[in-house]
Write a protein that holds these residues in place. Structure first.
Motif, short mmCIF file in Angstrom:
data_model
loop_
_atom_site.label_atom_id
_atom_site.label_comp_id
_atom_site.label_asym_id
_atom_site.label_seq_id
_atom_site.Cartn_x
_atom_site.Cartn_y
_atom_site.Cartn_z
N ASP A 37 60.30 22.25 21.82
CA ASP A 37 60.55 20.96 21.19
C ASP A 37 59.67 19.84 21.73
O ASP A 37 59.66 18.74 21.15
CB ASP A 37 62.02 20.58 21.35
CG ASP A 37 62.93 21.45 20.51
OD1 ASP A 37 62.47 21.97 19.48
OD2 ASP A 37 64.12 21.62 20.88
N LEU A 38 58.97 20.07 22.83
CA LEU A 38 58.05 19.06 23.35
C LEU A 38 56.59 19.47 23.18
O LEU A 38 55.71 18.93 23.84
CB LEU A 38 58.34 18.79 24.84
CG LEU A 38 59.70 18.19 25.16
CD1 LEU A 38 59.81 17.91 26.66
CD2 LEU A 38 59.97 16.91 24.36
N LYS A 41 53.60 17.04 23.46
CA LYS A 41 54.08 15.80 24.05
C LYS A 41 53.70 15.74 25.54
O LYS A 41 53.70 16.76 26.23
CB LYS A 41 55.60 15.68 23.93
CG LYS A 41 56.12 15.74 22.50
CD LYS A 41 55.68 14.54 21.70
CE LYS A 41 56.33 14.55 20.32
NZ LYS A 41 55.90 13.37 19.50
N ILE A 62 59.96 20.58 31.21
CA ILE A 62 58.94 20.15 30.25
C ILE A 62 58.02 21.33 29.92
O ILE A 62 57.65 21.53 28.76
CB ILE A 62 58.15 18.95 30.81
CG1 ILE A 62 59.07 17.72 30.90
CG2 ILE A 62 56.93 18.64 29.94
CD1 ILE A 62 58.50 16.59 31.73
N GLY A 67 55.69 21.10 26.68
CA GLY A 67 55.03 19.83 26.89
C GLY A 67 54.25 19.78 28.19
O GLY A 67 54.16 20.75 28.93
N ASP A 97 53.88 9.97 25.88
CA ASP A 97 54.93 9.86 24.87
C ASP A 97 56.25 9.38 25.47
O ASP A 97 57.13 8.90 24.75
CB ASP A 97 55.15 11.21 24.19
CG ASP A 97 53.90 11.68 23.47
OD1 ASP A 97 53.58 11.11 22.41
OD2 ASP A 97 53.23 12.61 23.98
N LYS A 293 66.18 18.30 29.91
CA LYS A 293 65.60 18.81 28.68
C LYS A 293 66.30 18.20 27.47
O LYS A 293 65.66 17.84 26.47
CB LYS A 293 65.68 20.34 28.65
CG LYS A 293 64.74 21.01 29.63
CD LYS A 293 65.06 22.48 29.84
CE LYS A 293 64.75 23.33 28.64
NZ LYS A 293 64.91 24.78 28.94
N LEU A 296 65.20 14.47 26.99
CA LEU A 296 63.84 14.40 26.43
C LEU A 296 63.81 14.94 25.00
O LEU A 296 63.08 14.40 24.15
CB LEU A 296 62.87 15.16 27.33
CG LEU A 296 62.63 14.52 28.70
CD1 LEU A 296 61.78 15.45 29.58
CD2 LEU A 296 61.95 13.16 28.58
N GLY A 297 64.58 15.98 24.74
CA GLY A 297 64.62 16.51 23.38
C GLY A 297 65.18 15.52 22.39
O GLY A 297 64.70 15.41 21.26
N LEU A 300 62.48 12.54 22.08
CA LEU A 300 61.15 12.85 21.55
C LEU A 300 61.15 13.85 20.39
O LEU A 300 60.17 13.93 19.66
CB LEU A 300 60.24 13.39 22.66
CG LEU A 300 59.95 12.41 23.80
CD1 LEU A 300 59.05 13.08 24.85
CD2 LEU A 300 59.28 11.14 23.27
N ALA A 301 62.21 14.61 20.24
CA ALA A 301 62.23 15.63 19.19
C ALA A 301 63.37 15.44 18.21
O ALA A 301 63.57 16.28 17.31
CB ALA A 301 62.29 17.03 19.80
#
Length: 303
Positions: A37-38, A41, A62, A67, A97, A293, A296-297, A300-301
């Motif tokens: 998912d990253l 990124k 990451i 990512g 990002d 995770k 961040l998911g 960013l996702a």
């Protein structure tokens, strides 16, 4: 959720969503199917404080998500030579990002979020430790199957962990009692926040009150980073605030213990209590990976 700077900026639904996504990422990781998912990124990992778990779990997480995580020691950056935080923020925001910042002043993390133009996550400040407390909530829910209605106690310093635990536990419907010595109370704004929860919150100087009937007990080191010169005074001031077998006997028989680590055995927790609850504590340490995770998911996702 635009940033993660402190837990009080989230709603209860947002906290539950983070925990649900973390559970799913953990399930997928155990199944050997980490989603990327990253992918594409880049996340700046900016550290002004030493770290074992925060740095390594972020770098690994990451990577697992496809990512790039770049470790940046604040001591090696231009802010160490006087560059204003807002200038560093505007530069990093054009390269990355998202930014995770572990530092001393909460105001520096807030400024980074204000000027960078990208999502910012607090990796810890002197005021708050949101990633760790989200991890604690995830772990407690794993062990107890719920959060609402549980009785939580904290024995120790009313510092960043205590500030975030008070907010997170109360928002999740838990009763929370914190025991700390005079002069080591949580931040005034956190205590003001807790007043809204009436009898569900209690501040005391008696550690046994925090332990009595608890479903989960939290503790942390007496001397946090940057306070090393106060070590001997703090040992005196916190005498009697150790999680030992006698204190654990006051809690419920199935009470679990959470410690963010590193632990100073023989100070805030005895070696026997630590080892008895080691599985819970190291499950907590592992769950940092999955919570980070998830954060961040989501940022960013769009998870």
């Amino acid at each position: 959720m635009e940033h993660l700077l402190k837990l009080s900026s989230l709603t209860p639904d947002e906290i539950i969503h983070i925990l649900d996504v973390a559970d799913e990422y953990k399930r997928l990781h155990k199944a050997g199917t980490d989603p990327k998912d990253l992918q594409g990124k880049a996340i700046a990992l900016m550290f002004g404080k030493h770290s074992t778990r925060t740095r390594t779990s972020l770098e690994v997480g990451i990577y697992q998500m496809g990512g790039l995580g770049t470790y940046l020691s604040a001591a090696d950056m231009q802010i160490a030579r006087g560059e204003p935080i807002q200038d560093t923020a505007r530069v990093l925001g054009r390269y990355y990002d998202a930014i995770v910042y572990r530092t001393f002043k909460q105001s520096d993390v807030d400024a980074l979020a204000r000027y960078s133009g990208v999502p910012v996550v607090s990796g810890m400040t002197d005021y708050a430790h949101p990633l760790q407390v989200l991890t604690d909530l995830m772990t407690v829910r794993e062990y107890k199957g719920k959060l609402a209605g549980l009785k939580a106690g904290f024995v120790g310093d009313g510092y960043n962990m205590a500030n975030s635990l008070i907010v997170g536990c109360l928002m999740m419907g838990m009763d929370f009692t914190i025991a700390c010595p005079n002069g080591y109370r949580p931040s005034a704004d956190v205590l003001f926040f807790a007043r809204e929860y009436g009898d569900h919150f209690k501040l005391t100087t008696a550690p046994d009150e925090a332990a009595r009937g608890a479903d989960v007990l939290f503790t942390d080191v007496w001397t946090s980073m940057g306070m090393e010169r106060e070590t001997e005074r703090r040992r005196r001031d916190f005498s009697g605030f150790c999680l030992d077998a006698a204190r654990m006997a006051l809690a419920k028989p199935d009470c679990i213990v959470q410690h963010p680590l590193p632990a100073h055995r023989g100070e805030e927790i005895t070696p026997d209590v630590f080892e008895t609850h080691a599985d819970e504590i190291f499950d907590e340490a592992e769950n940092r990976l999955h919570v980070e995770k998830a954060v961040l998911g989501i940022l960013l996702a769009g998870k």
